[in-house]
Design an enzyme around this catalytic site. Structure first.
Site, PDB file in Angstrom:
ATOM      1  N   LEU A   1      -5.000  10.800   6.743  1.00  0.00           N
ATOM      2  CA  LEU A   1      -6.070  10.007   6.323  1.00  0.00           C
ATOM      3  C   LEU A   1      -6.408  10.014   5.027  1.00  0.00           C
ATOM      4  O   LEU A   1      -6.703  11.034   4.346  1.00  0.00           O
ATOM      5  CB  LEU A   1      -7.277  10.333   7.263  1.00  0.00           C
ATOM      6  CG  LEU A   1      -7.070  10.336   8.743  1.00  0.00           C
ATOM      7  CD1 LEU A   1      -8.327  11.094   9.399  1.00  0.00           C
ATOM      8  CD2 LEU A   1      -6.911   9.033   9.245  1.00  0.00           C
ATOM      9  N   ASP A   2      -6.510   9.093   4.097  1.00  0.00           N
ATOM     10  CA  ASP A   2      -7.150   8.759   2.817  1.00  0.00           C
ATOM     11  C   ASP A   2      -8.442   8.490   2.907  1.00  0.00           C
ATOM     12  O   ASP A   2      -8.857   7.681   3.888  1.00  0.00           O
ATOM     13  CB  ASP A   2      -6.379   7.650   2.199  1.00  0.00           C
ATOM     14  CG  ASP A   2      -4.924   7.821   1.937  1.00  0.00           C
ATOM     15  OD1 ASP A   2      -4.652   9.127   1.625  1.00  0.00           O
ATOM     16  OD2 ASP A   2      -4.171   6.935   2.050  1.00  0.00           O
ATOM     17  N   TYR A   3      -9.435   9.257   2.326  1.00  0.00           N
ATOM     18  CA  TYR A   3     -10.783   8.886   2.378  1.00  0.00           C
ATOM     19  C   TYR A   3     -11.531   8.997   0.979  1.00  0.00           C
ATOM     20  O   TYR A   3     -11.055   9.735   0.221  1.00  0.00           O
ATOM     21  CB  TYR A   3     -11.361   9.990   3.394  1.00  0.00           C
ATOM     22  CG  TYR A   3     -11.781  11.229   3.092  1.00  0.00           C
ATOM     23  CD1 TYR A   3     -10.637  12.226   2.779  1.00  0.00           C
ATOM     24  CD2 TYR A   3     -12.715  11.760   2.181  1.00  0.00           C
ATOM     25  CE1 TYR A   3     -10.724  13.406   2.441  1.00  0.00           C
ATOM     26  CE2 TYR A   3     -13.053  12.858   1.730  1.00  0.00           C
ATOM     27  CZ  TYR A   3     -11.917  13.838   1.768  1.00  0.00           C
ATOM     28  OH  TYR A   3     -12.135  15.058   1.362  1.00  0.00           O
TER      29      TYR A   3
END
Lengths: 256, 211
Positions: free
Chosen positions: A132-134
């Protein structure tokens, strides 16, 4: 359990890239990596290697070149390997497993329970990592961004209510876009959004020196740190990091 | 640990790597190539073969792996091979398949070459599943003692105990002790992945084949 130091290679069209807040800088191809960066040596001091095809639209050609590179890399590197990038259907995952992946990383399709279920039933939950990129959204919540950080999706805390998906996968790699490539330390606060989940958590984005590993490894929820920074840990940089952490009684493996 | 890996091609041994659709076949092959040990990947049982050793790799869901191994008659092939007094190494799910039974999924029977049951790790705080990463293997086999150290694991099911304690050659602790390496005559099994355990793992494989 041991804390893991993991290296990530970002690959696109025959070259490896450095990323800083998701803007990319080309550094060189596999020969460059092996000759100028002594990558085989680096691999003796890391727990695992992650390779991501970060091409925005993974074409058949791009996919084949990525696999070709992986198969070359694997002739001399015998450590756990996670492959990711462009997994949209089970066959994409299958291609990675058939070409040396111990685990695959599902990125933009992190929310696709149908896809995840199919892969999980065949290869086991432990072989799937969710990547996950956040970054913070306009409300200040940690929000997941897909398609190479360009499109906002659900917030992290919303996603982690989806127990069904979490049971079908192994670890979660959580990559801070805001800390990406900056080298000023990892985002430990994001763990507040991950309190209820049982999956192993790997933090990524911001590791620049040994102290950064030290700080997050003191938190029991962090199982590992992923770094893609080729230059902060040049040569035996990660080996030195490991030595420093061992001296500080951090539970990392002494490979010697 | 003897860190030397010979550059000379070893022609005396010929290792068959069983490709039944589960597991990291190429990683095992790459490791053997790196060790200069002659090898071949086989995707169906070969009755008359010249293999000195077999490796049964494995990753994934036990019931499905067990189903395929029986459907494609690998079970008969493996049993014949063992009866010929030649060595076989099962890795991870490949090792688990050598046991009697696994409770994974709805449960499934293995090849029953070693009696014992594969069960899920019991839930404990601070021991997330799957058990994944490098962990210590304590060897109690003199031949392997000098290779004691960290090996790579990735699994949620494990062999807690075997009736015949004399065949347990390696133990690992993850919340509690489990069997990470066993040796029953010419039948070897590792829960860890030697082909993914760096230099130490390569030397382990070399020892299995050359010793």
């Amino acid at each position: 359990m041991f804390k893991r130091i993991i290296f990530a290679l970002l690959y696109k069209e025959n070259n490896f890239y450095l990323s800083r807040n998701f803007s990319l800088q080309k550094v060189g191809d596999l020969n460059w990596l092996k000759n100028n960066f002594a990558f085989n040596e680096t691999c003796k001091s890391i727990d695992e290697l992650v390779c991501l095809n970060i091409d925005k639209n993974v074409s058949i050609k791009s996919k084949n070149n990525f696999i070709k590179m992986i198969n070359e890399l694997r002739k001399t590197i015998f450590i756990p390997l996670t492959l990711g990038g462009g997994i949209k259907k089970k066959e994409d995952a299958k291609l990675y497993f058939e070409n040396g992946a111990d685990k695959i990383s599902i990125c933009s399709h992190y929310d696709d329970i149908g896809l995840i279920k199919k892969i999980s039933e065949e290869y086991g939950p432990q072989s799937i990592s969710i990547f996950l990129d956040y970054k913070k959204n306009h409300k200040g919540q940690n929000s997941i961004y897909i398609n190479s950080g360009s499109s906002p999706a659900s917030t992290i805390s919303e996603f982690f209510k989806k127990e069904k998906i979490l049971k079908l996968v192994g670890e979660i790699i959580i990559n801070s876009i805001e800390h990406d490539g900056v080298g000023t330390g990892l985002d430990i606060k994001v763990l507040n959004d991950l309190k209820k989940i049982e999956n192993p958590i790997l933090l990524m984005g911001g590791a620049g020196k040994p102290e950064h590993f030290d700080i997050v490894f003191k938190n029991s929820r962090v199982n590992g740190v992923v770094t893609a920074n080729l230059f902060n840990f040049l040569g035996n940089g990660l080996n030195k990091t490991r030595e420093i952490l061992i001296k500080k009684n951090i539970n990392v493996i002494n490979f010697i | 640990m003897d860190k030397k890996i010979s550059n000379k091609l070893n022609k005396e041994n010929f290792v068959g790597i069983i490709d039944y659709g589960f597991g990291n076949i190429a990683s095992v092959k790459n490791a053997l190539n790196y060790l200069k040990i002659k090898n071949k990947v086989i995707s169906s049982p070969i009755k008359k073969n010249k293999f000195s050793h077999l490796i049964l790799p494995g990753d994934g869901f036990f019931p499905k792996a067990a189903q395929i191994i029986k459907k494609n008659k690998w079970d008969i092939f493996i049993k014949d091979f063992i009866n010929g007094k030649k060595k076989i190494l099962g890795i991870c799910v490949g090792m688990q398949l050598l046991l009697s039974f696994s409770t994974e999924g709805r449960g499934a029977k293995g090849l029953n070459l070693v009696s014992g049951k594969i069960e899920k790790f019991s839930k404990k705080k601070n021991f997330s599943l799957p058990h994944m990463g490098f962990n210590m293997v304590k060897f109690n086999d003199n031949k392997f003692k000098d290779l004691e150290g960290y090996y790579y694991f990735i699994h949620s099911f494990r062999l807690k105990k075997i009736k015949d304690k004399s065949i347990v050659t390696g133990l690992t602790r993850y919340s509690d002790d489990f069997v990470s390496f066993f040796k029953k005559d010419n039948l070897f099994g590792t829960q860890f992945h030697p082909e993914k355990s760096g230099q130490r793992g390569l030397i382990f494989l070399k020892k299995f084949i050359l010793d």
